[in-house]
Design a protein around this motif. Sequence first.
Motif, PDB file in Angstrom:
ATOM      1  N   ALA A 327       0.830  -1.205   0.000  1.00 33.70           N
ATOM      2  CA  ALA A 327       0.000   0.000   0.000  1.00 33.70           C
ATOM      3  C   ALA A 327       0.867   1.260   0.000  1.00 33.70           C
ATOM      4  O   ALA A 327       0.529   2.250  -0.659  1.00 33.70           O
ATOM      5  CB  ALA A 327      -0.929  -0.001   1.215  1.00 33.70           C
ATOM      6  N   PHE A 328       1.986   1.229   0.707  1.00 33.87           N
ATOM      7  CA  PHE A 328       2.906   2.378   0.696  1.00 33.87           C
ATOM      8  C   PHE A 328       3.439   2.612  -0.714  1.00 33.87           C
ATOM      9  O   PHE A 328       3.512   3.750  -1.183  1.00 33.87           O
ATOM     10  CB  PHE A 328       4.068   2.121   1.655  1.00 33.87           C
ATOM     11  N   ARG A 329       3.837   1.534  -1.379  1.00 35.75           N
ATOM     12  CA  ARG A 329       4.343   1.692  -2.743  1.00 35.75           C
ATOM     13  C   ARG A 329       3.265   2.282  -3.649  1.00 35.75           C
ATOM     14  O   ARG A 329       3.529   3.196  -4.442  1.00 35.75           O
ATOM     15  CB  ARG A 329       4.805   0.346  -3.308  1.00 35.75           C
ATOM     16  N   GLN A 330       2.043   1.766  -3.544  1.00 40.14           N
ATOM     17  CA  GLN A 330       0.966   2.282  -4.379  1.00 40.14           C
ATOM     18  C   GLN A 330       0.650   3.738  -4.051  1.00 40.14           C
ATOM     19  O   GLN A 330       0.342   4.528  -4.951  1.00 40.14           O
ATOM     20  CB  GLN A 330      -0.276   1.408  -4.218  1.00 40.14           C
ATOM     21  N   ALA A 331       0.739   4.107  -2.774  1.00 37.67           N
ATOM     22  CA  ALA A 331       0.469   5.492  -2.393  1.00 37.67           C
ATOM     23  C   ALA A 331       1.514   6.440  -2.982  1.00 37.67           C
ATOM     24  O   ALA A 331       1.184   7.534  -3.458  1.00 37.67           O
ATOM     25  CB  ALA A 331       0.431   5.623  -0.870  1.00 37.67           C
ATOM     26  N   VAL A 332       2.776   6.026  -2.954  1.00 41.90           N
ATOM     27  CA  VAL A 332       3.819   6.851  -3.582  1.00 41.90           C
ATOM     28  C   VAL A 332       3.562   6.954  -5.074  1.00 41.90           C
ATOM     29  O   VAL A 332       3.655   8.041  -5.671  1.00 41.90           O
ATOM     30  CB  VAL A 332       5.212   6.257  -3.310  1.00 41.90           C
ATOM     31  N   THR A 333       3.216   5.850  -5.707  1.00 39.97           N
ATOM     32  CA  THR A 333       2.965   5.833  -7.147  1.00 39.97           C
ATOM     33  C   THR A 333       1.804   6.756  -7.503  1.00 39.97           C
ATOM     34  O   THR A 333       1.891   7.545  -8.461  1.00 39.97           O
ATOM     35  CB  THR A 333       2.667   4.407  -7.619  1.00 39.97           C
ATOM     36  N   ALA A 334       0.706   6.682  -6.740  1.00 44.10           N
ATOM     37  CA  ALA A 334      -0.449   7.532  -7.025  1.00 44.10           C
ATOM     38  C   ALA A 334      -0.145   9.001  -6.775  1.00 44.10           C
ATOM     39  O   ALA A 334      -0.673   9.880  -7.469  1.00 44.10           O
ATOM     40  CB  ALA A 334      -1.636   7.096  -6.155  1.00 44.10           C
ATOM     41  N   THR A 335       0.722   9.281  -5.819  1.00 40.95           N
ATOM     42  CA  THR A 335       1.044  10.669  -5.485  1.00 40.95           C
ATOM     43  C   THR A 335       1.849  11.339  -6.591  1.00 40.95           C
ATOM     44  O   THR A 335       1.689  12.540  -6.841  1.00 40.95           O
ATOM     45  CB  THR A 335       1.819  10.722  -4.154  1.00 40.95           C
ATOM     46  N   VAL A 336       2.710  10.590  -7.270  1.00 37.83           N
ATOM     47  CA  VAL A 336       3.568  11.188  -8.307  1.00 37.83           C
ATOM     48  C   VAL A 336       3.082  10.858  -9.710  1.00 37.83           C
ATOM     49  O   VAL A 336       3.754  11.186 -10.689  1.00 37.83           O
ATOM     50  CB  VAL A 336       5.034  10.743  -8.142  1.00 37.83           C
ATOM     51  N   ALA A 337       1.903  10.195  -9.845  1.00 33.56           N
ATOM     52  CA  ALA A 337       1.364   9.840 -11.168  1.00 33.56           C
ATOM     53  C   ALA A 337       1.285  11.084 -12.055  1.00 33.56           C
ATOM     54  O   ALA A 337       1.067  12.192 -11.566  1.00 33.56           O
ATOM     55  CB  ALA A 337      -0.017   9.206 -10.999  1.00 33.56           C
ATOM     56  N   PRO A 338       1.477  10.907 -13.390  1.00 36.62           N
ATOM     57  CA  PRO A 338       1.516   9.641 -14.133  1.00 36.62           C
ATOM     58  C   PRO A 338       2.881   8.975 -14.182  1.00 36.62           C
ATOM     59  O   PRO A 338       3.015   7.915 -14.783  1.00 36.62           O
ATOM     60  CB  PRO A 338       1.084  10.066 -15.538  1.00 36.62           C
ATOM     61  N   ARG A 339       3.897   9.583 -13.618  1.00 41.18           N
ATOM     62  CA  ARG A 339       5.208   8.943 -13.616  1.00 41.18           C
ATOM     63  C   ARG A 339       5.216   7.830 -12.575  1.00 41.18           C
ATOM     64  O   ARG A 339       4.641   7.963 -11.495  1.00 41.18           O
ATOM     65  CB  ARG A 339       6.292   9.973 -13.328  1.00 41.18           C
ATOM     66  N   ARG A 340       5.850   6.724 -12.907  1.00 41.38           N
ATOM     67  CA  ARG A 340       5.863   5.576 -12.016  1.00 41.38           C
ATOM     68  C   ARG A 340       7.214   5.463 -11.315  1.00 41.38           C
ATOM     69  O   ARG A 340       8.237   5.237 -11.944  1.00 41.38           O
ATOM     70  CB  ARG A 340       5.557   4.299 -12.788  1.00 41.38           C
ATOM     71  N   PRO A 341       7.226   5.625  -9.990  1.00 43.72           N
ATOM     72  CA  PRO A 341       8.499   5.606  -9.268  1.00 43.72           C
ATOM     73  C   PRO A 341       9.031   4.194  -9.068  1.00 43.72           C
ATOM     74  O   PRO A 341       8.281   3.214  -9.066  1.00 43.72           O
ATOM     75  CB  PRO A 341       8.133   6.242  -7.927  1.00 43.72           C
ATOM     76  N   THR A 342      10.322   4.107  -8.878  1.00 43.37           N
ATOM     77  CA  THR A 342      10.971   2.873  -8.456  1.00 43.37           C
ATOM     78  C   THR A 342      11.522   3.090  -7.064  1.00 43.37           C
ATOM     79  O   THR A 342      12.380   3.959  -6.856  1.00 43.37           O
ATOM     80  CB  THR A 342      12.120   2.496  -9.409  1.00 43.37           C
ATOM     81  N   LEU A 343      11.017   2.334  -6.084  1.00 44.54           N
ATOM     82  CA  LEU A 343      11.516   2.463  -4.727  1.00 44.54           C
ATOM     83  C   LEU A 343      12.943   1.938  -4.655  1.00 44.54           C
ATOM     84  O   LEU A 343      13.232   0.832  -5.125  1.00 44.54           O
ATOM     85  CB  LEU A 343      10.626   1.682  -3.755  1.00 44.54           C
ATOM     86  N   THR A 344      13.840   2.742  -4.061  1.00 43.44           N
ATOM     87  CA  THR A 344      15.239   2.340  -3.954  1.00 43.44           C
ATOM     88  C   THR A 344      15.685   2.143  -2.515  1.00 43.44           C
ATOM     89  O   THR A 344      16.666   1.454  -2.259  1.00 43.44           O
ATOM     90  CB  THR A 344      16.155   3.381  -4.613  1.00 43.44           C
ATOM     91  N   ARG A 345      14.985   2.768  -1.576  1.00 43.14           N
ATOM     92  CA  ARG A 345      15.375   2.629  -0.165  1.00 43.14           C
ATOM     93  C   ARG A 345      14.153   2.834   0.704  1.00 43.14           C
ATOM     94  O   ARG A 345      13.389   3.774   0.502  1.00 43.14           O
ATOM     95  CB  ARG A 345      16.455   3.649   0.197  1.00 43.14           C
ATOM     96  N   VAL A 346      13.972   1.962   1.685  1.00 39.60           N
ATOM     97  CA  VAL A 346      12.879   2.087   2.647  1.00 39.60           C
ATOM     98  C   VAL A 346      13.414   1.760   4.032  1.00 39.60           C
ATOM     99  O   VAL A 346      14.166   0.789   4.205  1.00 39.60           O
ATOM    100  CB  VAL A 346      11.702   1.148   2.307  1.00 39.60           C
ATOM    101  N   SER A 347      13.032   2.569   5.008  1.00 37.86           N
ATOM    102  CA  SER A 347      13.294   2.289   6.406  1.00 37.86           C
ATOM    103  C   SER A 347      11.961   2.380   7.134  1.00 37.86           C
ATOM    104  O   SER A 347      11.370   3.460   7.224  1.00 37.86           O
ATOM    105  CB  SER A 347      14.305   3.289   6.991  1.00 37.86           C
TER     106      SER A 347
END
Length: 408
Positions: A327-347
């Motif tokens: 859900a966090f990944r999808q929330a980041v994706t929806a926030t920056v749409a239409p560009r699709r982010p690639t998660l590189t680091r999570v803590s």
Amino acid sequence: MSTISAPPRNLSSRLSVPAAPVRRLSFSHHMPPGAVHKASATEVFLTDALRLEEDRFAVAARWHRDRFLHHDGTSRQTDPLLLVETVRQALIHVTHRFYGVPQGHPFVLNTLEFDLLEGGSDLPEGGSDLREGGSHLPGGGSHLREGGSHLPGGGSHLREGGSHLPGGGSHLREGGSHLPGGGSHLREGGGTPIRQGGQIPVVLDITCARQAKSPRRLGMVLDAVATADGARVGRVRMHWEVLDARLYALARNRTRQQAQERPAGALPRGLRRPAPREVGYAHDEHVLLTRDAQAAHGAFWLDTDPGHPVLYDHPCDHVPGMVLLEAFRQAVTATVAPRRPTLTRVSAAFKTFGETDAPVSITVRPGSARPAGPSTVEITAAQSETALVTARVAYHLPRSPERHGVAS
């Protein structure tokens, strides 16, 4: 907090499997589902595991393409949640097999960190030649030895609070040393290569550190460095505890009571689910979010399907941690749409259990944004103002939205 098992029996204080003679890692067959707390055999990634030193292990896995959490076959990027799920399965298997914890104990996840190598997370197209039976580690070099120290670095310490890797070494380096070897083929005594339908061979170099131990409780930190088809792709660190039946029941009763004492929350009216492409997928069944059109940018609610075959592979008495991470990944994706982010680091810190009968809010707050390099956001999952999980997420954006596809 998030558990990944069923109610427990008694904890064992002995090591269940001693160091064994030299042999090769095998990629020929996936482990039984029960070995990694899965119900479906199709969701098992691990194929083998070896003890190298008292608290050091090598684990073999195979990744598939074109499935949920395996992400789309048109992309060559490592799916970070695929890496996390692989390490999660390794954590479970290593704890049972090598530390003597009986099946049925709940594993309570406290913290999770992962880093993907910048520029080092591309996977080869079409997978690799997997040779039945056993293997050299990616590359045709020296054999991986149980009871030895033939992994890079030769050490075994974990360093708290930092990103040092097993072996007392430095940060992950692009193009750095692989596990023994250096090439890409997996061999069984010179046999004929077997093409496995685009599967990717993965090796995890794992070090564990025991932080707390009692007859009813075991706390550990695991650090894993992942190599996919001979190339370093990233590292994962997890801090977890294994509890006996009474301690787990006490913990769950306490968190349920605390949840009941909080003000009752309710979902706002007029919520709508984002279109699948807004969260990086092609099909609606993978969408985990809903939102209020009048709410602030980056505000979502969790909207899950307990029948999802991957995220809800087996029953759970709370909101699963992997559901919240997706859900966090999808929330980041929806926030920056239409560009699709690639998660590189999570803590991420798992602070308490999420109850399944109360709404969960997902809030994305902007952090740093750079024209070059990763941007960051802060994300919180909460129930009635009580944080369940907090995370700091770094991500990269593609240069143009039309170049990035969506997952199936």
